[in-house]
Motif scaffolding. Sequence first.
Motif, short mmCIF file in Angstrom:
data_model
loop_
_atom_site.label_atom_id
_atom_site.label_comp_id
_atom_site.label_asym_id
_atom_site.label_seq_id
_atom_site.Cartn_x
_atom_site.Cartn_y
_atom_site.Cartn_z
N ILE A 145 0.86 -1.19 0.00
CA ILE A 145 0.00 0.00 0.00
C ILE A 145 0.89 1.24 0.00
CG2 ILE A 145 -1.86 1.26 1.17
CD1 ILE A 145 -2.78 -1.55 0.52
N GLY A 191 -2.81 -0.78 -3.41
CA GLY A 191 -3.73 0.22 -2.87
C GLY A 191 -3.00 1.52 -2.61
N PHE A 250 -3.45 5.12 -0.32
CA PHE A 250 -4.14 6.02 0.59
C PHE A 250 -3.80 7.43 0.13
CE2 PHE A 250 -4.01 8.73 4.38
CZ PHE A 250 -5.33 8.63 4.77
N HIS A 297 -6.39 0.29 -5.92
CA HIS A 297 -7.58 0.81 -5.22
C HIS A 297 -7.19 2.07 -4.44
CE1 HIS A 297 -11.54 -0.04 -3.10
NE2 HIS A 297 -11.06 1.01 -2.46
N ALA A 318 -8.08 4.89 -1.66
CA ALA A 318 -8.92 5.38 -0.55
C ALA A 318 -8.54 6.84 -0.36
CB ALA A 318 -8.66 4.58 0.72
N TRP A 355 -12.24 2.77 -6.14
CA TRP A 355 -12.08 3.77 -5.09
C TRP A 355 -13.00 3.56 -3.91
CZ3 TRP A 355 -16.82 5.92 -4.43
CH2 TRP A 355 -17.64 6.18 -5.54
N LEU A 403 -8.81 -0.58 2.21
CA LEU A 403 -7.69 -0.94 1.33
C LEU A 403 -7.28 -2.40 1.44
CD1 LEU A 403 -5.52 2.28 1.85
CD2 LEU A 403 -6.54 1.52 -0.32
N THR A 404 -7.71 -3.08 2.50
CA THR A 404 -7.20 -4.44 2.71
C THR A 404 -8.31 -5.50 2.80
OG1 THR A 404 -7.13 -4.15 5.12
CG2 THR A 404 -5.12 -3.61 3.89
#
Length: 279
Positions: A2, A64, A66, A95, A97, A126, A176-177
């Motif tokens: 991430i 992911g 953040f 993805h 977030a 998202w 995210l996970t």
Amino acid sequence: MILVTGATGNVGRRVVERLAAAGHGVRAVTRHPSRAKLPAGVEVVAADLADPASLRPHLADVDGVFLVWPFVDPATTAELAPRVAEVLAEAGSPHVAYVSAASAEADPQSFWALVERAVDDAGLPWTMLRPTGIATNALGWAAQIRAEGVVRWPYGAAARSMVHEDDIAAVAVEALTSDGHDKRTYVLSGPETVTQADQVRLIGESIGRDLRWEEITADELRPMLAAAMGSPAFADLALRSWATLIETPEPVTDDVAVVLGRPARTFAQWAADHVSDFR
Ligand SMILES: NC(=O)c1ccc[n+]([C@@H]2O[C@H](COP(=O)([O-])OP(=O)(O)OC[C@H]3O[C@@H](n4cnc5c(N)ncnc54)[C@H](OP(=O)(O)O)[C@@H]3O)[C@@H](O)[C@H]2O)c1
């Protein structure tokens, strides 16, 4: 893996800590890696969202992202956000977030709404995290509290539903996970509204000191707020929005509880977690 932007900030730091503690790979983005104090085992990399291409070397194997957006100016955001989203899309569409804001709903021209649209337009998966207000705003009072035991600020009766930064981080990590958060928008608040004057009282209780609220006008605060926020227009927007919260308290949602399976933390809990910041 991430990628965490804003990794040295209030929310991002908690995201880094939570991901690392859970054993996920973490790549923390900062403009100043040598200054960043982040947990051992976290990969710290240099990038600047003002230069979207600077993210490219750090996106290999990233599942992911953040995303914290540091620019409050809509024109800057309209130019940069689609380019950042494009760089992410080219790197396999991780993805995202994104820490947006509850006000993105009502203000489609806000920088928060512009970032949301850029992420969606690029076809990225998202989750939008829309806090009402983040409790760390109260850290802006810490210097006055430590020095004089008084907070001089406007709109003491404004009722806010401040959310603990670590609750936002916990929801981000979940998004995210784990599965089931794609195209979900969560409005994140604390479990109740607390007026700004009562926030100061609760901080006083947590540090064992009687603190005083001293009401000043919006005009008196405006220059200092504009300097702190880096934008007179954004400071004006904030002041106007706080003024409305006297008559119409900020909404309280249960999205933190829905995602985490436990209630959002109260402002009193936040103050207890931050005693050392106010002593
Ligand atoms: N406060 C509220 O009530 C509220 C309400 C709704 C939404 N929000 C949103 O919540 C978000 C997160 O807030 P926060 O308190 O965690 O933020 P913060 O503590 O102010 O942290 C900002 C982060 O942005 C990074 N940054 C600054 N300029 C950058 C650049 N050019 N490129 C890359 N990174 C940059 C900084 O990292 P380095 O300096 O290490 O590079 C820092 O980690 C904000 O975007 C805010 O709009 C806040």
